[in-house]
Design a protein around this motif. Structure first.
Motif, PDB file in Angstrom:
ATOM      1  N   TYR A 156       0.254   2.025   9.806  1.00  0.00           N
ATOM      2  CA  TYR A 156       1.722   1.620  10.355  1.00  0.00           C
ATOM      3  C   TYR A 156       1.948   2.463  11.756  1.00  0.00           C
ATOM      4  O   TYR A 156       2.422   2.166  12.789  1.00  0.00           O
ATOM      5  CB  TYR A 156       2.749   1.559   9.383  1.00  0.00           C
ATOM      6  CG  TYR A 156       4.127   1.346  10.181  1.00  0.00           C
ATOM      7  CD1 TYR A 156       4.863   0.249  10.811  1.00  0.00           C
ATOM      8  CD2 TYR A 156       5.106   2.687  10.416  1.00  0.00           C
ATOM      9  CE1 TYR A 156       5.645  -0.005  11.411  1.00  0.00           C
ATOM     10  CE2 TYR A 156       6.058   2.266  10.888  1.00  0.00           C
ATOM     11  CZ  TYR A 156       6.666   1.160  11.527  1.00  0.00           C
ATOM     12  OH  TYR A 156       7.706   1.031  12.108  1.00  0.00           O
ATOM     13  N   THR A 203       0.796  -1.120   0.052  1.00  0.00           N
ATOM     14  CA  THR A 203       0.127  -0.082  -0.056  1.00  0.00           C
ATOM     15  C   THR A 203       0.765   1.444   0.071  1.00  0.00           C
ATOM     16  O   THR A 203       2.132   1.085   0.277  1.00  0.00           O
ATOM     17  CB  THR A 203      -0.809  -0.017   1.187  1.00  0.00           C
ATOM     18  OG1 THR A 203      -0.130  -0.007   2.441  1.00  0.00           O
ATOM     19  CG2 THR A 203      -1.985  -1.185   1.378  1.00  0.00           C
ATOM     20  N   ARG A 204       0.326   2.500  -0.356  1.00  0.00           N
ATOM     21  CA  ARG A 204       1.027   3.626  -0.327  1.00  0.00           C
ATOM     22  C   ARG A 204       0.344   4.670   0.405  1.00  0.00           C
ATOM     23  O   ARG A 204      -0.895   4.955   0.394  1.00  0.00           O
ATOM     24  CB  ARG A 204       1.515   4.179  -1.655  1.00  0.00           C
ATOM     25  CG  ARG A 204       2.424   5.061  -1.659  1.00  0.00           C
ATOM     26  CD  ARG A 204       2.973   5.350  -3.149  1.00  0.00           C
ATOM     27  NE  ARG A 204       3.770   6.279  -3.240  1.00  0.00           N
ATOM     28  CZ  ARG A 204       5.250   6.139  -2.819  1.00  0.00           C
ATOM     29  NH1 ARG A 204       5.538   5.005  -2.655  1.00  0.00           N
ATOM     30  NH2 ARG A 204       6.173   7.271  -3.162  1.00  0.00           N
ATOM     31  N   GLY A 205       1.235   5.570   1.273  1.00  0.00           N
ATOM     32  CA  GLY A 205       0.383   6.737   1.921  1.00  0.00           C
ATOM     33  C   GLY A 205       1.089   7.452   2.662  1.00  0.00           C
ATOM     34  O   GLY A 205       2.395   6.993   2.838  1.00  0.00           O
ATOM     35  N   TRP A 206       0.769   8.789   3.063  1.00  0.00           N
ATOM     36  CA  TRP A 206       1.362   9.430   4.153  1.00  0.00           C
ATOM     37  C   TRP A 206       1.572   8.608   5.702  1.00  0.00           C
ATOM     38  O   TRP A 206       0.991   7.929   6.059  1.00  0.00           O
ATOM     39  CB  TRP A 206       0.671  10.739   4.408  1.00  0.00           C
ATOM     40  CG  TRP A 206       0.568  11.635   3.136  1.00  0.00           C
ATOM     41  CD1 TRP A 206       1.490  11.798   2.105  1.00  0.00           C
ATOM     42  CD2 TRP A 206      -0.382  12.479   2.948  1.00  0.00           C
ATOM     43  NE1 TRP A 206       1.151  12.667   1.344  1.00  0.00           N
ATOM     44  CE2 TRP A 206      -0.147  13.192   1.543  1.00  0.00           C
ATOM     45  CE3 TRP A 206      -1.682  12.721   3.478  1.00  0.00           C
ATOM     46  CZ2 TRP A 206      -1.048  14.114   1.169  1.00  0.00           C
ATOM     47  CZ3 TRP A 206      -2.662  13.694   2.908  1.00  0.00           C
ATOM     48  CH2 TRP A 206      -2.106  14.085   1.738  1.00  0.00           C
ATOM     49  N   SER A 222      -0.922   6.750   8.287  1.00  0.00           N
ATOM     50  CA  SER A 222      -0.692   5.464   8.110  1.00  0.00           C
ATOM     51  C   SER A 222      -1.403   4.472   9.144  1.00  0.00           C
ATOM     52  O   SER A 222      -0.947   4.779  10.421  1.00  0.00           O
ATOM     53  CB  SER A 222       0.520   5.131   7.576  1.00  0.00           C
ATOM     54  OG  SER A 222       1.361   5.132   8.557  1.00  0.00           O
ATOM     55  N   TYR A 248       4.264   0.620   1.913  1.00  0.00           N
ATOM     56  CA  TYR A 248       4.277  -0.158   2.966  1.00  0.00           C
ATOM     57  C   TYR A 248       4.024  -1.828   2.497  1.00  0.00           C
ATOM     58  O   TYR A 248       3.277  -2.152   1.670  1.00  0.00           O
ATOM     59  CB  TYR A 248       3.030   0.276   3.801  1.00  0.00           C
ATOM     60  CG  TYR A 248       3.118   1.386   4.518  1.00  0.00           C
ATOM     61  CD1 TYR A 248       3.869   1.957   5.573  1.00  0.00           C
ATOM     62  CD2 TYR A 248       2.443   2.442   3.555  1.00  0.00           C
ATOM     63  CE1 TYR A 248       3.810   3.168   6.022  1.00  0.00           C
ATOM     64  CE2 TYR A 248       2.569   3.762   4.176  1.00  0.00           C
ATOM     65  CZ  TYR A 248       3.342   4.278   5.203  1.00  0.00           C
ATOM     66  OH  TYR A 248       3.418   5.443   5.694  1.00  0.00           O
TER      67      TYR A 248
END
Length: 416
Positions: A251, A242-245, A249, A289
């Protein structure tokens, strides 16, 4: 799992004492009452030689068959230095020729006053439905130390390894590794070979995982950095990405919760402060991620000859975690490799952060996110050490304030 290995740090007197105490604890656990360690009487359940000796036990090997005993030593430990390999080979030769009394003078005899004693041997034979012998690894002091057993056939073939979770932490880790291996078994991995689950269950309240033995004994093949990176990328992408700020996130939400749970520790408050400062200054960095092995180190892997030219064998999957910033495995491997060779762990941490740009280049990390990813890895690793209470367990690098934390705090302060 494949043979247990350890970094070649010299054993301290304190560690030797802890190993000796742990030896008695392990034997009491594996052979509970009515078994006894008196060595008296005819009803012997098991008998082991202690390698190298009872004052600093590292391995218990089964007696009764020279072939099995030699195989137990040859197939269990993977030496990390030439001297360690020489010592290992000397013990193997002594066992094969019958000259072992000159090297191995300590032994353990376990007896049972009744034939129905439920030892670990009988449990494993019952559930695996095969006769077997076991050897027992006595590891260095650390919070996640657990009994690890090598399983051998009567001909000396190593066919599996057993882990026992005996406390809250180790039971959780054994369950986590069971789940990780089960999930990975449904993924068509082409670059990495992982163990297969042979049995899982409970024995006397302890969590049991039996996994197949990876063929560590095959001839080694040089492992270049490109092949290592390719293997790590396969694991990172194994369950999707996945992708994100960073600041929004999942995470960071999980890491923040873990940091709050250890905030009452002496090193917990400054660690949480450093993490919050990191997010305040870099929370808008977009990251990708994926998954990471969680403890990908030189002693948890091997590259050997295989059907496809070479096989990258990786074991000890108890820390496998999805949804972490890409590249964590590369950072961890480099840090552990350096610590294995250099006693100055603090300098090793600083060097890894300094090399983050190069280490993370293949992992789809934007330039502005590479130092941030390295610092996040340090926060994550520190949170693990505190949650596991490694310092209280006597782990060599358990006190974070002596090596990891100062570098982390300094580099976070310098972020712009």
């Amino acid at each position: 799992m494949s043979p247990v290995t350890t970094a070649p740090a010299q054993l301290t007197a304190a560690d030797a004492q802890l190993r000796h105490q742990y030896l008695a604890e392990v034997l009491d656990l594996l052979y509970p009452a009515p078994c006894s360690l008196t060595g008296e009487g005819p009803d012997r359940v098991a008998e082991y030689l202690v390698v190298p000796h009872a004052r600093r036990p590292k391995l218990l090997i089964p007696m009764g068959s020279r072939r099995v005993a030699a195989a137990a030593v040859r197939r269990f430990a993977e030496p990390q230095t030439r001297l360690a390999k020489f010592k290992r080979d000397a013990v193997v030769a002594a066992l094969r020729t019958g000259a072992w009394p000159a090297l191995l003078r300590d032994r353990v005899r376990i007896n049972a006053p009744s034939p129905g004693a439920d030892s670990i041997d009988s449990y494993l034979e019952r559930h695996l439905q095969t006769p077997l012998s076991i050897s027992i690894h006595i590891g260095p002091a650390r919070a996640n130390r657990k009994p690890v057993l090598q399983l051998l056939t009567p001909t000396g073939r190593t066919f599996g390894f057993t882990k026992l979770g005996t406390g809250p932490l180790t039971r959780r880790l054994v369950r986590a590794e069971t789940a990780a291996l089960t999930a990975l078994s449904h993924i068509d991995l082409k670059e990495v070979s992982v163990p297969q689950v042979l049995h899982t269950g409970q024995w006397h309240g302890h969590q049991v995982l039996v996994q197949s033995a990876l063929p560590i004994w095959r001839d080694r093949v040089p492992l270049g950095p490109e092949r290592l990176t390719t293997a790590m990328l396969e694991v990172a992408r194994a369950v999707g990405t996945t992708r994100g700020w960073l600041a929004t996130s999942p995470y960071w939400a999980d890491l923040r919760n873990r940091l709050v749970q250890v905030a009452d520790h002496a090193d917990g408050a400054p660690l949480l402060d450093a993490a919050r400062t990191l997010i305040d200054r870099s929370g808008d960095v977009p990251l990708t991620y994926g998954a990471w092995h969680g403890d990908w180190a030189p002693w948890n892997m091997a590259c050997v000859e295989g059907d496809r030219g070479s096989d990258v064998l990786v074991w000890d999957w108890e820390r496998f975690t999805p949804g972490v910033p890409m590249g964590f495995d590369a950072l961890h491997y480099e840090l552990q490799r350096r610590i294995q060779q250099d006693a100055d762990a603090r300098a090793c941490v600083a060097d890894v952060v300094a090399q983050a740009s190069t280490l993370l280049d293949p992992f789809d990390v934007i330039p502005d996110g590479r130092e941030v990813t390295a610092l996040l890895y340090l926060v994550d690793l520190a949170a693990r050490y505190l949650a596991d209470r490694q310092a209280e367990a006597g782990a060599r690098l358990g006190v974070l304030g002596t090596w990891l934390l100062p570098v982390l705090i300094d580099r976070v302060r310098r972020l712009t």
